[in-house]
Design an enzyme around this catalytic site. Structure first.
Site, short mmCIF file in Angstrom:
data_model
loop_
_atom_site.label_atom_id
_atom_site.label_comp_id
_atom_site.label_asym_id
_atom_site.label_seq_id
_atom_site.Cartn_x
_atom_site.Cartn_y
_atom_site.Cartn_z
N LYS A 128 -15.92 -8.20 4.62
CA LYS A 128 -15.11 -9.12 5.42
C LYS A 128 -15.04 -8.58 6.86
CE LYS A 128 -12.22 -7.86 1.62
NZ LYS A 128 -10.97 -7.35 1.15
N ARG A 131 -1.66 -6.19 -8.52
CA ARG A 131 -0.42 -6.96 -8.30
C ARG A 131 -0.21 -8.01 -9.36
NH1 ARG A 131 -2.53 -8.23 -2.46
NH2 ARG A 131 -4.27 -8.45 -3.87
N HIS A 140 0.84 -1.21 0.00
CA HIS A 140 0.00 0.00 0.00
C HIS A 140 0.88 1.26 0.00
CE1 HIS A 140 -2.94 -2.78 2.26
NE2 HIS A 140 -3.48 -2.56 1.07
O1 PNS Z 1 -8.77 -3.17 0.09
P1 PNS Z 1 -9.99 -3.75 -0.56
O2 PNS Z 1 -10.77 -4.59 0.44
O3 PNS Z 1 -9.68 -4.51 -1.81
O4 PNS Z 1 -10.93 -2.49 -0.98
C1 PNS Z 1 -12.18 -2.70 -1.60
C2 PNS Z 1 -12.96 -1.38 -1.71
C3 PNS Z 1 -13.09 -0.72 -0.35
C4 PNS Z 1 -12.24 -0.43 -2.64
C5 PNS Z 1 -14.37 -1.73 -2.28
O5 PNS Z 1 -14.94 -2.73 -1.52
C6 PNS Z 1 -15.31 -0.53 -2.31
O6 PNS Z 1 -15.14 0.38 -3.09
N1 PNS Z 1 -16.31 -0.53 -1.42
C7 PNS Z 1 -17.26 0.56 -1.30
C8 PNS Z 1 -18.67 0.13 -1.71
C9 PNS Z 1 -18.88 0.35 -3.18
O7 PNS Z 1 -18.71 1.43 -3.71
N2 PNS Z 1 -19.27 -0.75 -3.85
C10 PNS Z 1 -19.48 -0.77 -5.29
C11 PNS Z 1 -18.19 -1.08 -6.02
S1 PNS Z 1 -18.45 -1.21 -7.72
#
Ligand code: PNS
Length: 162
Positions: free
Chosen positions: A41, A91, A17
């Site tokens: 999660k 990645r 990150h």
């Molecule tokens: O670090 P992660 O868990 O891969 O991050 C995932 C994240 C937070 C970027 C994704 O879950 C997200 O954007 N969640 C917010 C809810 C949302 O906008 N959902 C629709 C996505 S198309």
């Protein structure tokens, strides 16, 4: 001034990150690291703990970076912050499908917000928060994978739960 949101669970923050934050800062004036408060999660660290860890690193290494938390739709948050783009780290090929789907769905919801993908350094291409937690839980060393403050918190958390 381009503002970009770097969203994620950051459960916990890893050097992968940090690598993406460094790369974003080379290209964008305003970088907001946004921690999701309601990931599907079950996180190991509370959002406050995740924010503290990120702020400790930001204070030392990236004073210009804003650390924030969000809930709800990412694109709504990006709009509220007046950001033009979202950055995500990719990645390996395995990340691509999920990221591609999410980027296109976000574009459908908010066409004015672009998603930018960045590749971390090769030596972080196999690093993930999930594996860091698993290694730490099973007593392995996570030195070199996460910053010292995260390593300390992981040790403390796992001692408390054992
Ligand atoms: O670090 P992660 O868990 O891969 O991050 C995932 C994240 C937070 C970027 C994704 O879950 C997200 O954007 N969640 C917010 C809810 C949302 O906008 N959902 C629709 C996505 S198309």
């Amino acid at each position: 001034m381009t503002k970009i949101i770097y969203p994620g669970s950051f459960d916990p923050l890893t050097f992968g990150h940090i690598d993406i934050i460094e790369r974003s800062l080379r290209l964008f004036e305003n970088v907001v690291v946004a921690i999701i408060t309601n990931p599907s999660k079950q996180p190991l660290f509370t959002v406050e703990e995740r924010r503290d860890m990120l702020e400790e690193i930001a204070r030392k290494r990236f004073p210009k970076v804003e650390v924030d938390v969000f809930h709800g739709l990412l694109v709504d948050y990006a709009k509220r912050k007046h950001a033009q783009a979202i950055v995500r780290g990719i990645r390996a090929v395995a990340d691509y499908e999920y990221e591609f789907q999410m980027a296109l769905m976000n574009r459908r919801l908010a066409p004015q917000i672009e998603t930018v993908f960045m590749m971390p350094a090769e030596h972080y291409s196999y690093l993930s928060s999930r594996l860091v937690k698993e290694i730490a839980e099973l007593g392995g060393s996570v030195r070199g994978l996460v910053p010292d403050n995260v390593e300390k918190r992981l040790r403390k958390r796992l001692r408390a739960s054992s």
